[in-house]
Design an enzyme around this catalytic site. Structure first.
Site, PDB file in Angstrom:
ATOM      1  N   ARG A   1       0.826  -1.215   0.000  1.00  0.00           N
ATOM      2  CA  ARG A   1       0.000   0.000   0.000  1.00  0.00           C
ATOM      3  C   ARG A   1       0.855   1.258   0.000  1.00  0.00           C
ATOM      4  NH1 ARG A   1      -2.240  -4.149  -0.600  1.00  0.00           N
ATOM      5  NH2 ARG A   1      -4.377  -4.664   0.032  1.00  0.00           N
TER       6      ARG A   1
ATOM      7  N   THR B   1      19.779  18.632  25.213  1.00  0.00           N
ATOM      8  CA  THR B   1      20.060  17.564  24.255  1.00  0.00           C
ATOM      9  C   THR B   1      19.679  17.998  22.849  1.00  0.00           C
ATOM     10  OG1 THR B   1      19.622  15.940  25.989  1.00  0.00           O
ATOM     11  CG2 THR B   1      19.722  15.122  23.743  1.00  0.00           C
TER      12      THR B   1
ATOM     13  N   CYS C   1       5.776  17.591  31.311  1.00  0.00           N
ATOM     14  CA  CYS C   1       4.628  16.692  31.460  1.00  0.00           C
ATOM     15  C   CYS C   1       4.302  16.450  32.934  1.00  0.00           C
ATOM     16  CB  CYS C   1       4.894  15.376  30.734  1.00  0.00           C
ATOM     17  SG  CYS C   1       6.347  14.479  31.298  1.00  0.00           S
TER      18      CYS C   1
END
Length: 301
Positions: free
Chosen positions: A10, A132, A186
């Site tokens: 696909r 980072t 978070c």
């Protein structure tokens, strides 16, 4: 190859990829740096797409709160106390046994990035801190490696594709490290899995364009999405040219790669923890350190 035709049929039918693009994917090497919400989703899709060599770099271990959004992992991984890089490699090999997967449990720093990252064709950002990211930006610009920045917190996420020499780099957008505590995490704002999934999907779509030989189709805009407020915004980024512009892609200065800029400590997202990396490597006497710290509170060694 004939055995690939059904698995990728696909995707091959999509005209901009076709057989030639699929062959390019098979010969590509991608480094996913950070395997949390963004990195695990991206790594899964890259493996399913047929990227021939995947490198997963992550320093963290799994815990139960990860499972709400880090779709590559399951309860058994948590029970086994696995490092994310090791668990990711196991799952990715089961998803697609035809590709090469390497998981490295490592904290990517200026001291080891050349050794652990090697020579990837592209880098996916799945990290959780700007230090980072600035290191990745220095590394990618110096080595002329495409990389795709991504970040997500709460219901909001952001993605930006960086082609060194063509597009602005991360430091064109963010010239210096944000002040400590100025960015939500978070732990403070939570995170919705659909937001992470959408940003990771954008990152992987951009990666497929580059890896299949369609870099003219990338977005040169900074893309931000808020899945809760149903907002989708594109902002045109501008490259800052030498001599008055970007220190990285303009002046070709790479202080994070050289270790001359950066901090010793980083907050680990979701772990209520601070990681301290001394500027000079050495050995710690952990028994002695435990005795010194114990009067201040509970210590685990």
């Amino acid at each position: 190859m004939p055995e690939d035709l059904e698995r990728y049929s696909r995707q091959i039918l999509f005209p901009p990829i076709g057989n030639e693009g699929q062959a390019r994917l098979r010969g590509s090497r991608v480094a996913v740096v950070g395997c949390g919400a963004l990195g695990s989703f991206s790594a899964s899709m890259l493996a399913r797409a047929g990227v021939g060599n995947l490198l997963i770099l992550d320093r963290d271990f799994l815990e139960e709160s990860n499972l709400q959004r880090q779709i590559l992992f399951d309860q058994e991984d948590v029970r086994r106390l696995l490092p994310k890089a090791a668990a990711a490699a196991e799952h990715l090999r089961r998803i697609n046994p035809a590709i090469q997967v390497e998981g490295k449990v490592v904290d990517v720093t200026w001291r080891n990035i050349f050794a652990v990252a090697g020579e990837p064709d592209l880098i996916i950002d799945g990290t959780d801190n700007f230090e980072t990211r600035f290191l990745l930006n220095d590394f990618a610009v110096q080595r002329e490696i495409p990389w795709i920045y991504g970040a997500c917190v709460g219901s909001y996420g952001i993605s930006f594709t960086i082609l060194p020499g063509r597009t602005p780099c991360l430091r064109c957008l963010i010239p210096s490290l944000p002040d400590a505590g100025s960015q939500q995490t978070c732990e403070q704002a939570g995170i919705l899995a659909p937001a992470a999934g959408m940003i990771a999907s954008l990152q992987v779509a951009e990666a497929l364009k580059i890896l299949t030989g369609n870099p003219d189709r990338i977005s040169e805009d900074l893309v931000t999405i808020d899945v809760w407020e149903n907002r989708h915004l594109r902002t045109r980024a501008t490259r800052k040219e030498f001599p008055d512009g970007c220190r990285c892609c303009g002046e070709k200065r790479f202080p994070f790669l050289e270790g001359s800029e950066g901090t010793w400590d980083q907050s680990l997202c979701g772990r209520d923890s601070i990681q301290i990396t001394p500027p000079i490597p050495g050995c710690l006497d952990l028994v002695r350190l435990e005795k010194v710290l114990r009067p201040a509170g509970r210590v685990e060694r």
